[in-house]
Design a protein around this motif. Sequence first.
Motif, PDB file in Angstrom:
ATOM      1  N   GLU A  86       0.837  -1.199   0.000  1.00 57.98           N
ATOM      2  CA  GLU A  86       0.000   0.000   0.000  1.00 57.98           C
ATOM      3  C   GLU A  86       0.877   1.256   0.000  1.00 57.98           C
ATOM      4  O   GLU A  86       1.858   1.340   0.713  1.00 57.98           O
ATOM      5  N   LEU A  87       0.493   2.217  -0.818  1.00 60.52           N
ATOM      6  CA  LEU A  87       1.217   3.488  -0.905  1.00 60.52           C
ATOM      7  C   LEU A  87       0.371   4.574  -0.262  1.00 60.52           C
ATOM      8  O   LEU A  87      -0.769   4.808  -0.655  1.00 60.52           O
ATOM      9  N   ARG A  88       0.932   5.230   0.740  1.00 62.35           N
ATOM     10  CA  ARG A  88       0.238   6.322   1.437  1.00 62.35           C
ATOM     11  C   ARG A  88       0.922   7.633   1.050  1.00 62.35           C
ATOM     12  O   ARG A  88       2.117   7.825   1.299  1.00 62.35           O
ATOM     13  N   VAL A  89       0.158   8.524   0.423  1.00 63.83           N
ATOM     14  CA  VAL A  89       0.684   9.750  -0.175  1.00 63.83           C
ATOM     15  C   VAL A  89       0.006  10.952   0.449  1.00 63.83           C
ATOM     16  O   VAL A  89      -1.210  10.954   0.678  1.00 63.83           O
ATOM     17  N   LEU A  90       0.794  11.978   0.726  1.00 64.65           N
ATOM     18  CA  LEU A  90       0.271  13.272   1.164  1.00 64.65           C
ATOM     19  C   LEU A  90       0.478  14.252   0.017  1.00 64.65           C
ATOM     20  O   LEU A  90       1.597  14.690  -0.248  1.00 64.65           O
ATOM     21  N   VAL A 119      -4.581   8.466  -0.451  1.00 67.33           N
ATOM     22  CA  VAL A 119      -4.155   9.842  -0.725  1.00 67.33           C
ATOM     23  C   VAL A 119      -4.783  10.782   0.295  1.00 67.33           C
ATOM     24  O   VAL A 119      -6.005  10.799   0.468  1.00 67.33           O
ATOM     25  N   PHE A 120      -3.955  11.562   0.958  1.00 68.06           N
ATOM     26  CA  PHE A 120      -4.409  12.646   1.822  1.00 68.06           C
ATOM     27  C   PHE A 120      -4.142  13.943   1.065  1.00 68.06           C
ATOM     28  O   PHE A 120      -3.010  14.420   0.997  1.00 68.06           O
ATOM     29  N   ALA A 121      -5.208  14.460   0.454  1.00 73.76           N
ATOM     30  CA  ALA A 121      -5.086  15.663  -0.380  1.00 73.76           C
ATOM     31  C   ALA A 121      -5.299  16.897   0.497  1.00 73.76           C
ATOM     32  O   ALA A 121      -6.394  17.113   1.018  1.00 73.76           O
ATOM     33  N   LYS A 157      -0.380  10.197   9.769  1.00 74.46           N
ATOM     34  CA  LYS A 157      -1.009   9.317   8.785  1.00 74.46           C
ATOM     35  C   LYS A 157      -0.064   8.255   8.244  1.00 74.46           C
ATOM     36  O   LYS A 157      -0.458   7.471   7.385  1.00 74.46           O
ATOM     37  N   HIS A 158       1.189   8.227   8.712  1.00 73.26           N
ATOM     38  CA  HIS A 158       2.165   7.204   8.303  1.00 73.26           C
ATOM     39  C   HIS A 158       2.347   7.176   6.782  1.00 73.26           C
ATOM     40  O   HIS A 158       2.370   6.098   6.170  1.00 73.26           O
ATOM     41  N   VAL A 159       2.479   8.339   6.176  1.00 70.69           N
ATOM     42  CA  VAL A 159       2.647   8.383   4.730  1.00 70.69           C
ATOM     43  C   VAL A 159       4.104   8.137   4.371  1.00 70.69           C
ATOM     44  O   VAL A 159       5.014   8.378   5.170  1.00 70.69           O
ATOM     45  N   SER A 160       4.309   7.653   3.146  1.00 68.22           N
ATOM     46  CA  SER A 160       5.660   7.354   2.672  1.00 68.22           C
ATOM     47  C   SER A 160       6.243   8.474   1.839  1.00 68.22           C
ATOM     48  O   SER A 160       7.466   8.592   1.734  1.00 68.22           O
ATOM     49  N   VAL A 161       5.383   9.283   1.219  1.00 67.76           N
ATOM     50  CA  VAL A 161       5.892  10.321   0.348  1.00 67.76           C
ATOM     51  C   VAL A 161       4.957  11.529   0.390  1.00 67.76           C
ATOM     52  O   VAL A 161       3.732  11.379   0.456  1.00 67.76           O
ATOM     53  N   ILE A 162       5.552  12.712   0.381  1.00 65.16           N
ATOM     54  CA  ILE A 162       4.821  13.973   0.264  1.00 65.16           C
ATOM     55  C   ILE A 162       5.045  14.504  -1.139  1.00 65.16           C
ATOM     56  O   ILE A 162       6.187  14.693  -1.560  1.00 65.16           O
ATOM     57  N   LEU A 163       3.963  14.741  -1.874  1.00 70.14           N
ATOM     58  CA  LEU A 163       4.053  15.275  -3.226  1.00 70.14           C
ATOM     59  C   LEU A 163       3.735  16.770  -3.202  1.00 70.14           C
ATOM     60  O   LEU A 163       2.709  17.182  -2.658  1.00 70.14           O
TER      61      LEU A 163
END
Length: 860
Positions: free
Chosen positions: A482-486, A515-517, A595-601
């Motif tokens: 699972e990919l968690r993205v901000l 995705v946390f937008a 939120k334990h995200v792996s990457v911030i875009l």
Amino acid sequence: MMGSGTAANKGVRPMASGLKNYYVKRGLEKEFEVCFLDNRTVGLTQWQATSPLMTYLPSFMVQLTLIITLSRLLMIIFKPLRQPRFVCEILAGVMLGPTFMQNLQQVAIYVNKPEGVLLLETMGSLGVTFYMFLMGLEMDLTPIRKMEKTAYSVAIAGIILPGFAGMILYRLVKIDQEDAPMEGGFFWAIALTVTSFSDLARILSKLKLMSTDLGKTALASAVLTDLVSWILLVATIAMVNGRGNVLRIIPTLIFMLLCWFVIRPLLFRMIKRIGAEREDSLSSSSSSMEGQCSDKHVGFILTGVLFCGFITELCGVHPMFGAFMFGLIIPRGEIRTKIMDKIEEFVVGIMLPPVFLVAGLRTNIVFIAAGYRYWLVATVIIVASLIKIISTLLVCAYLRCSFRDSLALGVLMNTKGVIAIIVLQEGRNVKGFDQPTFTWMVLSIILMTGLVVPVVSFTHKSTRHLKQQHRMNLERSRPESELRVLACLHSSKNLSGLINLLHLSNATRKSPIVVFAVHLIELTGRASAMLILHDKSETNDISSNPIRERAESEQIVRSFESLQNDNRAVTVHPLTAVSPYATMHEDVSNLAIDKHVSVILLPYHKKPNDIGGWEDQNLEYKRVSQNLLANAPCSVGILVDRGLTRHLPLESQHDQIRKIRIAMLFVEGADDREALAYAWRMGANPRVTLTVVRFVPGKDLLESVADDDDADLDVFSAMFEKEKEKLLDDDYINEFRFRTMHNQFITYMEKPVNSGDQIVSTITSAHNDYDLYIVGRGYDRQSPMTSGLADWSEFPELGLIGDTLISVDSLMSASVLVMQQSPPVAALANPRVSQKGNTSGSNKGFSSDHPFVSHRLSNP
């Protein structure tokens, strides 16, 4: 003319020598009367007939100037200790009082004159009235409806135990005084019970704990505690003014009911009509009319504050209650924000300081034990300072919360503010406090509030998450996980690029994307930062944002909802974060941890201009990006969108056949491995063709390294580190090649180069027809293969290769994604300068393991 005051000690005549214009007459106990002549003498100056310092208004101006100047100076001095503004202002009042400066003859005659106290108290009352109106505007009753067991338990215990403690202390102090009023104990109880909601919100915002379980519990408890304390204060004042007649409360209750059930619906209708008119004027580009309407209605609201204050004065209570009630019933919306923008700083900075000066004039630390024993003084101060903490610890121990969190919550509930000073002032007016006991309580309030930030900072360090052995990034996760993205956006202009990048990120049932937008909005005119979660099942109030920003947030929410509808493997949680640009990166980092995200875009802060160059959209966007690159707790990706969306969504049959061409340019290092990890995930998308180009040292470069005979210990150490990085690169590349060897749409090749110029020529000649380039930023990297590129690097946020890609004319239609892996733990514990003018600081993180109430921002 006559004035009254309080003597510093029993049997001591409080008249200073040399004050021949005043006659001091002893009264009962510690009371005295001051008689003075109001003689308008002719001045000796050429400016006016009378001496300006002998009239009340100029004297008030001098007092106001001194209290404001001194409080600002103390704010600068105590800034390293992170003390709130309230502590500095009350300390400034004490310093200008009899403890220090009032004993100076010139200050006593020309500044703090007895005959000027009446004007000072009048202006202070007016300031308190408008301040309580702002407090009503700021207070949100929604948390009360959603309070969990811990929140209301802490609130109830924080009302009952401190209340009884205040009554007991009052009887203990007044046991030998037969004339002690019965109502005085209520003011002691209320002073220990109250928790300042507005000051607590500012402290939590400064500590970046607003959206944690701890912060939400503290705020919810503070709202309930404030309301109950406020009701008790109003009832007590009404009974005192009515000389014990309980029926004197009835007019105030009628006023409250009229405000809530009559005036409040009328205001809702009025503001709804204003909103509709503004929407129409906005659509017709009539922005000037919008501003005029806003000013007109703000004036109407401020007139209502004075009218409601007058009504409650007629009801037998202080005008501040009517102002607070009027602010509480005003609907949340743009009108609230506009009012706070217009008057908040004036009220807090100009109208409120007289309150602190009056409190300081009534505080005398020199005679703190006048007529009392020292053990009693110490007992009162210690009990008053600790009773809130003790009550919270008892409740949390019963609910089996951790001691660290319980202590932090108890200290937060001890936050006092202007309302505590108001309670003390009202209690002194009814003789519930004399000067010594008033001094005790003022010192207790300073002690309680001054310890909040240091204690909570110690118990909930923002770098607590640094204890993790591994930072969140893509390299250490499996491509099919699972990919968690901000995904962060400053405006809707950044929307299409980020959404289509997520479209290409290969969301499937086996490898879903969460995705946390986050729509990032600058904080203007609010007391504290806020975080709004847009939930379909609930009506979220984002109306406090201006109309354009609200419409933009709604557009962003709809666009991300469309992304979720197009692919069921994508789960979207749209949010709006409102905070100052200076600390916006901290809010994003805290949310990433929570939120334990792996990457911030992030979108790139520049946009192309008409002549092929670049121009800044907003310099503050650049500052946010730089701070995130230096401090983010996970990987960061910066997207330079220059046409990625041309074929998304599909518009023709040709677009359906055509694949998106992606090139990953690999040099060396952790950032490049992170870029390869993201490209690896995108390469599994059936609509993508991926080419991985690894640049390796050429023959000439290898020979020049071998011929270097001037190696010392530092060089050997650097060579060891580079060899270690090379092994990590080789291992990851080999794993990638092995696991993608059967994918015909993924190509791997190696290109030997001897300098940065050869990298540029290789890209422009053989790899210039791609839709998207993915590269590593090269955090603090010095490679012989990129030698020469740093000499003309213009955009350090993109790294050397990213900077090259957006600067080459033949690649003007290609988008670029620059990846930076999260800095190692040691790098964050010992911050370094990541780029010129940007120093990495400590991270402030959300607490994700508090045993308090659950909330809607918990991990999905």
